[in-house]
Each structure stands twice: as C-alpha cells, then as structure tokens.
Design an enzyme around this catalytic site. Structure first.
Site, PDB file in Angstrom:
ATOM      1  N   GLU A 279       0.833  -1.204   0.000  1.00 30.92           N
ATOM      2  CA  GLU A 279       0.000   0.000   0.000  1.00 30.92           C
ATOM      3  C   GLU A 279       0.867   1.254   0.000  1.00 30.92           C
ATOM      4  OE1 GLU A 279      -3.346   0.156  -0.379  1.00 30.92           O
ATOM      5  OE2 GLU A 279      -3.121  -1.999  -0.742  1.00 30.92           O
ATOM      6  N   TRP A 282       1.587   1.648  -3.540  1.00 34.68           N
ATOM      7  CA  TRP A 282       0.496   2.280  -4.300  1.00 34.68           C
ATOM      8  C   TRP A 282       0.563   3.799  -4.150  1.00 34.68           C
ATOM      9  CZ3 TRP A 282      -2.626   0.447  -7.933  1.00 34.68           C
ATOM     10  CH2 TRP A 282      -3.773   1.159  -8.279  1.00 34.68           C
ATOM     11  N   TRP A 310     -20.563  12.253 -20.610  1.00 35.31           N
ATOM     12  CA  TRP A 310     -21.222  12.535 -19.326  1.00 35.31           C
ATOM     13  C   TRP A 310     -22.552  13.243 -19.595  1.00 35.31           C
ATOM     14  CZ3 TRP A 310     -19.042  10.014 -15.538  1.00 35.31           C
ATOM     15  CH2 TRP A 310     -17.666   9.811 -15.523  1.00 35.31           C
ATOM     16  N   ASN A 346     -11.118   2.446   2.920  1.00 36.07           N
ATOM     17  CA  ASN A 346     -10.710   2.405   1.519  1.00 36.07           C
ATOM     18  C   ASN A 346     -11.652   1.579   0.642  1.00 36.07           C
ATOM     19  OD1 ASN A 346      -8.653   2.983  -0.597  1.00 36.07           O
ATOM     20  ND2 ASN A 346      -8.497   0.751  -0.614  1.00 36.07           N
ATOM     21  N   TRP A 364     -16.141  12.170 -12.660  1.00 36.64           N
ATOM     22  CA  TRP A 364     -15.281  11.851 -11.527  1.00 36.64           C
ATOM     23  C   TRP A 364     -14.682  13.099 -10.880  1.00 36.64           C
ATOM     24  CZ3 TRP A 364     -10.269  13.509 -11.703  1.00 36.64           C
ATOM     25  CH2 TRP A 364      -9.706  13.756 -12.974  1.00 36.64           C
ATOM     26  N   TRP A 387      -9.413   8.396  -7.790  1.00 38.32           N
ATOM     27  CA  TRP A 387     -10.674   8.671  -8.487  1.00 38.32           C
ATOM     28  C   TRP A 387     -10.590   8.258  -9.960  1.00 38.32           C
ATOM     29  CZ3 TRP A 387     -15.614   9.682  -7.602  1.00 38.32           C
ATOM     30  CH2 TRP A 387     -15.984   9.990  -6.293  1.00 38.32           C
TER      31      TRP A 387
END
Length: 454
Positions: A279, A282, A310, A346, A364, A387
C-alpha cells in the site's frame, strides 16, 4: 555575525527523519522553521476544509516541538516564493533548506526559488524525504514512466532499499529574536460558523507524537490481521496512517522500516506486512503518476476517456450522494462516515466512487473535488489518482466494466451490517434514487463511445 538557516516545512510536519532540518543544524548556525500558507501562487490548489482543520492542529504540535528543542516556527501567508525571500531578508539568513515536493506547480516554484537564492549567494539545498523512491528513478526498460502498478512496484523493489530513517534532533539552536510571523488563529483554518469538526476531534489527534503512537499501535495490535480483515470496514484492521503520511507527521521511510521489522519472518504476519507495504507502493505509484502527469486532478490520464458522454448533471443526485441520502446503505454509510470523521474506509471509497461515476454517471472530477474538501488525508496525488482509477480514466485503471455493486459489496464485507448500522441505520428504509442494474447498463452503453473513439 550569524547567518541563520531557514527550514521551510511543507508536507513534512515532523522532526524525526527530516533531512532538511538535520542539514540546517549541521550548517552550524541558528535555525528558523518556516511554514507558508500559499493559496495564491499559480497552480497551487487551496486546501479543503478538513485538510485545513488538520493543518491547524499539526502546526500547533510542530511549533511546540520546535520550541521544546530551542527553535521557533514562523508562520507567513502568501505566495511562497515572495514569502520565503521576505523571511530570508528579515532573518539575515545564509541558507534555506527544504524537502522536495513533486506536484508540477510546486516543483516550478521550488526550482525558480532555488536558482534565485543561490544567485544571491545563499546555500540552498533540497532533500528526498516524502517518498521512498524519487519518481524519476523508477522507469521502464526504455526509460519511460510506468502506467501499471505491478511492474512499477517490481522495478522499485529492485532499486536499492529505502534508506533508514534519520533520528530527531535533541536540540535545535534558535535565533534570540526570530522574524515575526502570523498568529495561527488569524488564518481561520478551523470551522466556526458552523463548527462541523466535532467528529474530527473525536476521531483524530494530529501531530508527530500521536502519529508515532498510532504506528506503534497498528504494528503491535493490528498488522497480523491486516491481510485478512483490511477490506472489512467495521474490523478496525486498517492502519489509519494515511493522514499522517499526507501531512508528513511520519515519513514513509519510518513506516517502511517499522513494517519490515515487525513483519519479518514467515506466516500470516509476513503476508500481512507485505500487503501493508505494497500500500505504500500504491502511494508511490500515485506520486510517480502525478510527477509525469501534473494535471491529474483535472484531465483524464487516458486521453480516449475524453470522449465519454457525461450526461447533464442532476444536482439532486450529487447532493444526495454528498449527504449520504441515496438509499443505497453502503454508499450512504461511507458518505456519512466521511462527513463526520474526515475519513472513509478504503473499500467503501471505491464503492462510493464507483456509484457516483457509473451509477449516477457524474463526472469523476466532481467526486474528487468533494473528497478534496472533506478528507483529512486528501493529497495532490492519491486523491485524483484513485478517483481516475475507479472511473476507468486513469493509470492502471480498474476496467470500466468493473462496476462495484454496493449491495454485493455490503454482503461480502459487512455481512452483519455493523458498519451500515453504525453510520446509516435508516438508509435501508429509503427508496434508492436509481436502479443499480439499469444504471449499470446505461454506464456500459455510454462507455461504447470511448471504445469507438480509440
């Protein structure tokens, strides 16, 4: 006559493992700490409300820690380049030291300032302290940035291991009369009308001492169950270190080596430690991506996603999502946890983001902006990166057709309804604002425009 050293604190609000601070002390002159609240420089994104709350308390703790060791923290507000130069003049400084940052606008400010101050005869040095690996050191075989996490992390792990964390100084020589600064209260970082931060005060204690205590508690009590329980929002198995890393109350080197030491050996503990350390990887990948793509918060990383159609925004849907009033229990629970505590588990972040972008078909960027304002751990890289990952527009993105079904996610990760019962006990009685199956089909149909645009 002395020529003091200025340590410009940014997202590194700590004394331990702070290379810039130690270099300033080694210079042998009095040391002045400086923090600049910069909402004005071109490209600098103003902090969200929850982040401002955290910053107030973390600066309070840092100021006290510096005073305890003999130095002082000067607070100034304004464009960073001009503010730093002003403090240099006021202090008669001969050196300026900072730890590097990696956003595009921030790097431009730092580079121009470093060049100008050196031209004026000052010693100016910057250091690697906020990432395990500098973003430009992890490259593909052809020297290009990575776009997929697994090979990125493999390449990073093949580099020399992250350095050992540096000790906190026992004493920091200060100036008898440091430059004047702002009163922290005058920055009005804390909400008052209304005061919505009660839940944050219940959940968090910002500052380096609390951060180190939380790291120790996690490693001693929770690391062994991390791999098995990390996806269960009611299990309490996550580290809760993300705001500590975001504000630099802990360095990633400190967390890395503590995790390696605690999780050494074989068995479940080693597996959990490896998962936890990935993590951190990440987080590194998010900053790697931002370094090479500075517009991550505003532009699709995958250019083909610019063709996504969209639909016109339905403000009532966005408001229902923000308030946790969608009638989808797991989504509502996550959004209410976020509003109350400035944090969200998370797994639930992924579910709520997927629901916004793929069931409500809301861009987003609007979700990223809401998280930026409400998360205590929102930073320039991870917030936008994650996101885009969920939306399908980012690096190593979750395939667009992977649409998190919040009902199945709740059955799998909150089977007894503990998390939902805590945060949204009334949600099941609400009528959902959309049909999950129908909106999933609509999202997949909309994605056909992206596929045809390739």
């Amino acid at each position: 006559m002395s020529s003091p050293s200025i340590v410009w604190f940014r997202d590194d609000l700590r004394l331990a493992d702070h290379p810039a601070l130690l270099a300033a002390i080694d210079r042998g002159e009095p040391v002045v700490g400086l923090y600049v609240l910069d909402d004005e420089s071109d490209g600098i994104r103003p902090l969200g409300g929850a982040a401002r709350w955290w910053l107030h308390h973390s600066l309070t703790a840092l100021s006290a820690d510096l005073r305890e060791r003999g130095s002082h923290l000067v607070l100034r507000r304004g464009p960073a380049a001009s503010v730093v130069r002003s403090v240099v003049t006021d202090a008669g400084a001969g050196g300026v030291f900072w730890n590097r940052r990696y956003g595009g606008a921030e790097r431009a400010i730092d580079a121009e300032l470093k060049e100008g101050l050196r031209a004026d005869g000052l010693e100016v040095r910057s250091f690697a302290a906020s990432l395990l690996f500098e973003p430009w050191t992890v490259t593909t075989g052809s020297g290009t940035p990575f776009s997929v996490f697994t090979p990125f992390w493999r390449a990073a792990r093949n580099l020399p291991a992250p350095r050992e964390p540096l000790p906190a100084p026992a004493e920091i020589p200060g100036m008898p009369s440091p430059p004047t600064g702002d009163d922290l209260a005058d920055w009005e970082l804390l909400p008052t009308k209304p005061d919505w931060a009660g839940g944050l005060r219940e959940r968090w204690e910002p500052g380096e001492a609390a951060a180190r205590a939380r790291l120790r508690t996690f490693l001693d009590d929770d690391l062994g169950s991390y791999d098995a329980a990390r996806d269960e929002p009611s299990a309490g198995a996550t580290s809760l270190l993300s705001p500590r890393l975001r504000w630099g109350e802990l360095s990633p080197h400190t967390v890395w080596h503590a995790g390696v030491e605690t999780g050494g050996g074989a068995g479940a503990g080693a597996t959990s430690a490896s998962r936890f350390l990935s993590e951190l990887g990440w987080r590194e990948f998010a900053w790697h991506t931002l370094f090479h793509f500075p517009d991550l918060a505003t532009k699709n990383w995958r250019k083909g996603f610019d063709a996504f159609p969209w639909p016109p925004l339905r403000p009532e849907h966005l408001t229902a999502w923000e308030r946790g009033e969608t009638g989808i229990p797991l989504v509502d629970a996550g959004m209410r946890e976020l509003w109350h505590t400035g944090y969200m588990h998370n797994r639930v972040r992924m579910v709520t983001a997927s629901f916004l972008t793929k069931n409500l078909l809301i861009d987003w960027r609007l979700g990223e902006q809401w998280f930026w304002d409400t998360l205590v751990d929102a930073d320039g890289a991870s917030n936008a990166f994650n996101w885009q990952w969920v939306a399908g527009s980012g690096a190593d993105a979750s395939p667009y057709f992977r649409i998190f079904n919040p009902e199945r996610q709740a059955e799998k990760f909150d089977p007894r309804g503990v998390y939902i019962g805590q945060w949204a006990p009334d949600s099941a009685a609400r009528e959902p604002i959309v049909d999950l199956a129908a909106t999933r089909r609509e999202a997949l149909a909309a994605y056909e425009h992206v596929k045809r645009a390739r």
